[in-house]
Design a protein around this motif. Sequence first.
Motif, PDB file in Angstrom:
ATOM      1  N   ARG A 167      54.937  99.533  36.777  1.00 44.24           N
ATOM      2  CA  ARG A 167      56.333  99.868  36.525  1.00 44.24           C
ATOM      3  C   ARG A 167      56.765 100.943  37.516  1.00 44.24           C
ATOM      4  O   ARG A 167      55.925 101.684  38.030  1.00 44.24           O
ATOM      5  N   PRO A 168      58.073 101.058  37.793  1.00 40.62           N
ATOM      6  CA  PRO A 168      58.533 102.089  38.734  1.00 40.62           C
ATOM      7  C   PRO A 168      57.964 103.464  38.399  1.00 40.62           C
ATOM      8  O   PRO A 168      57.950 103.880  37.239  1.00 40.62           O
ATOM      9  N   GLY A 169      57.481 104.119  39.447  1.00 37.60           N
ATOM     10  CA  GLY A 169      56.876 105.429  39.268  1.00 37.60           C
ATOM     11  C   GLY A 169      55.368 105.399  39.190  1.00 37.60           C
ATOM     12  O   GLY A 169      54.704 106.429  39.375  1.00 37.60           O
ATOM     13  N   ASP A 170      54.776 104.223  38.915  1.00 39.45           N
ATOM     14  CA  ASP A 170      53.315 104.109  38.875  1.00 39.45           C
ATOM     15  C   ASP A 170      52.737 104.298  40.276  1.00 39.45           C
ATOM     16  O   ASP A 170      53.422 104.092  41.288  1.00 39.45           O
ATOM     17  N   ALA A 171      51.456 104.647  40.323  1.00 38.95           N
ATOM     18  CA  ALA A 171      50.810 104.972  41.599  1.00 38.95           C
ATOM     19  C   ALA A 171      49.921 103.837  42.078  1.00 38.95           C
ATOM     20  O   ALA A 171      49.207 103.204  41.289  1.00 38.95           O
ATOM     21  N   VAL A 172      49.942 103.615  43.392  1.00 39.15           N
ATOM     22  CA  VAL A 172      49.120 102.601  44.047  1.00 39.15           C
ATOM     23  C   VAL A 172      48.297 103.268  45.143  1.00 39.15           C
ATOM     24  O   VAL A 172      48.847 103.997  45.984  1.00 39.15           O
ATOM     25  N   ALA A 173      46.997 103.047  45.146  1.00 38.57           N
ATOM     26  CA  ALA A 173      46.138 103.565  46.203  1.00 38.57           C
ATOM     27  C   ALA A 173      46.215 102.642  47.405  1.00 38.57           C
ATOM     28  O   ALA A 173      46.037 101.426  47.278  1.00 38.57           O
ATOM     29  N   VAL A 174      46.476 103.211  48.584  1.00 41.38           N
ATOM     30  CA  VAL A 174      46.581 102.433  49.818  1.00 41.38           C
ATOM     31  C   VAL A 174      45.703 103.077  50.890  1.00 41.38           C
ATOM     32  O   VAL A 174      45.414 104.272  50.838  1.00 41.38           O
TER      33      VAL A 174
END
Length: 439
Positions: A167-174
Amino acid sequence: MAAQYVIEGATAKGIAASVERGVAEGGLGPGDALPPVRRLADDLGVSPGTVATAYKDLRQRGLIVTRGRGGTVVADVPSVASRRPPRVPAGLVDLAGGHPDPAFLPVLRPPSAVVPAYGSHRAAPRLPALEALTREWFERDGIPAEHVTFAHGALDCIARLLSTELRPGDAVAVEDPGFHHLLDLVPALGLRMVPVAVDGEGLVPESLRTALRGGVRAVVCSPRGQCPTGAFFTRSRRDELAAVLREFPEALVVEDDHNAEVGGSAAYTLGAAGLDRWAQVRTVSKHLGIDLRWAGVACDAVTQARHDGRMLMTSGWVSHVLQETVTSLLADGDVRELVATGEAAYAERRTALIGALGAHGIRAVGASGLNVWVPVRDESAVVNGLRTQGWWVAAGARFRIAAPPAVRITTAALAPADAVRLAADFAGVLGDSQATYGG
């Protein structure tokens, strides 16, 4: 805020649209400050709550960020202004695009006849022949292929997976440095990017653990041919990463194996590591042609259901004309031989440039894939210096979040003899007193 641009609007929606228009048209650039909520409310004659709602919407969509006492500013990579590469100046050798050598791509021959079908293909979106070939493709590298599906390319698939999972605001590791289009996509989805360091074997386990402990809900990475560094997972690194990920079983792991056929390295993938939530995406654009916007996906059952459910509500299926074209190419022995020849040539060309740069004391990396990554102190100086010598390379800023500066050189079509000349020109740009500038 840029002095020449005035934000307008009487509603939260109107204010947000005005800011977005300013970003899209260039009136507001990355890092430009927006007025404080109360000041803008006074200027527009609206309530502070109206402006706060507009800013919240813009933050969720990745256009602006709030930096505490630093105020609210336009995001470094706003979602309406993707980091498109600059046009290649006439007369320069293009080594910036990351594209394969056309000499190793087959001629595309779409099927001459496709029988019309009544209704739609929603009930049977995947051609059985291509589904079987896709399962074999993954199983060859030990990746479970009980659940496979199709998408319109890697980014299309990754966007769908992230948008159904987060959902908007969640974090993704890149990865950092990482694939520039992914670095544009994540904030465009309203998600937060958390950089994970990369070395010669891919993601650094402790950096990944730190990101996951910070609340990351998804991880996107490449097992080989990593863009832009060419890193690839060794067996031991894959096992270390899998051990870290098992500590966080609810995190979705998405592998982008876009160089599966031309990476020039073995496949030690997280898709074969027995994780709970995972997907591996493979595309054909690097070895069959950039116009083939098709991806095969192997994943766990929940991930497939969520992906396919969302796809049914949007595009529905991948064109059967495209699927027929990909099927014929994957099954063609001559095409497989051409691809294998290309993979060997790409490895020779990467190695040639790394060796030629090394002869001048310039460190470079590129163990797999189509590119070589060269650390430098001043990207602009190197890019502009090489331009004067007839070369066009990519500044690393497009690929970095917190990683040190570098330039990316696509070696896919760079002959070994030309690599020697490029390395000499590179050393000349750095200067005799800076022979180890790239280290």
